[in-house]
Scaffold this motif. Structure first.
Motif, PDB file in Angstrom:
ATOM      1  N   UNK A  98       0.829  -1.206   0.000  1.00  0.00           N
ATOM      2  CA  UNK A  98       0.000   0.000   0.000  1.00  0.00           C
ATOM      3  C   UNK A  98       0.862   1.255   0.000  1.00  0.00           C
ATOM      4  N   UNK A  99       0.293   2.389  -0.413  1.00  0.00           N
ATOM      5  CA  UNK A  99       1.035   3.651  -0.323  1.00  0.00           C
ATOM      6  C   UNK A  99       1.427   3.984   1.122  1.00  0.00           C
ATOM      7  N   UNK A 100       0.597   3.592   2.085  1.00  0.00           N
ATOM      8  CA  UNK A 100       0.915   3.840   3.493  1.00  0.00           C
ATOM      9  C   UNK A 100       2.181   3.089   3.894  1.00  0.00           C
ATOM     10  N   UNK A 101       2.279   1.811   3.495  1.00  0.00           N
ATOM     11  CA  UNK A 101       3.478   1.027   3.813  1.00  0.00           C
ATOM     12  C   UNK A 101       4.715   1.622   3.157  1.00  0.00           C
ATOM     13  N   UNK A 102       4.594   1.998   1.892  1.00  0.00           N
ATOM     14  CA  UNK A 102       5.733   2.604   1.197  1.00  0.00           C
ATOM     15  C   UNK A 102       6.129   3.912   1.873  1.00  0.00           C
ATOM     16  N   UNK A 103       5.149   4.691   2.300  1.00  0.00           N
ATOM     17  CA  UNK A 103       5.421   5.955   2.972  1.00  0.00           C
ATOM     18  C   UNK A 103       6.116   5.767   4.307  1.00  0.00           C
ATOM     19  N   UNK A 104       5.662   4.781   5.084  1.00  0.00           N
ATOM     20  CA  UNK A 104       6.292   4.499   6.379  1.00  0.00           C
ATOM     21  C   UNK A 104       7.752   4.113   6.179  1.00  0.00           C
ATOM     22  N   UNK A 105       8.010   3.253   5.214  1.00  0.00           N
ATOM     23  CA  UNK A 105       9.385   2.826   4.946  1.00  0.00           C
ATOM     24  C   UNK A 105      10.235   3.980   4.414  1.00  0.00           C
TER      25      UNK A 105
END
Length: 193
Positions: free
Chosen positions: A36-43
């Protein structure tokens, strides 16, 4: 800083720290494609903390510790370990805030705000005060980012009052321990090597 960042690794710990950085960059790409974009953003949010120790010229072991702990913190979010493993959130806040506070001390020393570890003006009691201040400030900022993420981006982000207070308390404790480490352990690599 540029010279330190571009300097080839020379020790096993320096190679390992660069490996952690590579894993961090790859994890962002993988999450952007398959998650998800959220996971990519967190990383992606973790990438500056993975790169800074290299730019500062921290010793290989310190560089590796900062990178590994920050990457574990980010990956734990992606794999939802904070909800599935009781107490994991507090352990990560303790460790992550500690390494951020220690790194923050080196940054402040480079800016001339506090004396560097090896200087005659350095006093071991100073990081016992400065590191907890950095850690508590970083904890407060992180909790605000979590709140803003939940409020404006996605309700997938877990935020409660008790969680926020516990996270900040453990972060402050981790930063205090980091201050004790900074008081006695040199973090920067010898520039002559």
């Amino acid at each position: 800083m540029k010279d330190d960042f571009l300097r080839p690794p020379r020790t096993v710990a320096e190679y390992a720290a660069d490996g952690v950085r590579a894993i961090g960059v790859l994890s962002v790409i993988i999450a952007a494609i398959w998650s998800t974009p959220t996971d990519a953003g967190v990383l992606a949010f973790a990438l500056p903390a993975l790169m800074l120790p290299r730019a500062l010229g921290l010793r290989g072991g310190a560089d590796l510790a900062v990178g590994a702990i920050v990457l574990i913190a980010a990956v734990s979010n992606v794999f939802d370990l904070y909800r599935s493993l009781p107490g994991w959130d507090l352990v990560v806040h303790f460790l992550c805030t500690g390494v951020i506070a220690a790194t923050g001390y080196v940054v402040l020393a480079r800016l001339g705000i506090v004396p560097p570890q090896g200087s005659p003006a350095f006093r071991p009691r100073l990081p016992l005060v400065v590191c907890p201040l950095i850690g508590l400030a970083a904890s407060a900022l992180w909790e605000m980012v979590e709140w803003a993420g939940r409020t404006f981006i996605t309700t997938e982000i877990f935020v409660t009052y008790e969680d926020t207070i516990g996270d900040m308390a453990m972060g402050g404790l981790g930063a205090l321990v980091a201050g004790a480490v900074v008081a006695v352990v040199g973090l920067e690599r010898d520039p002559r090597r």
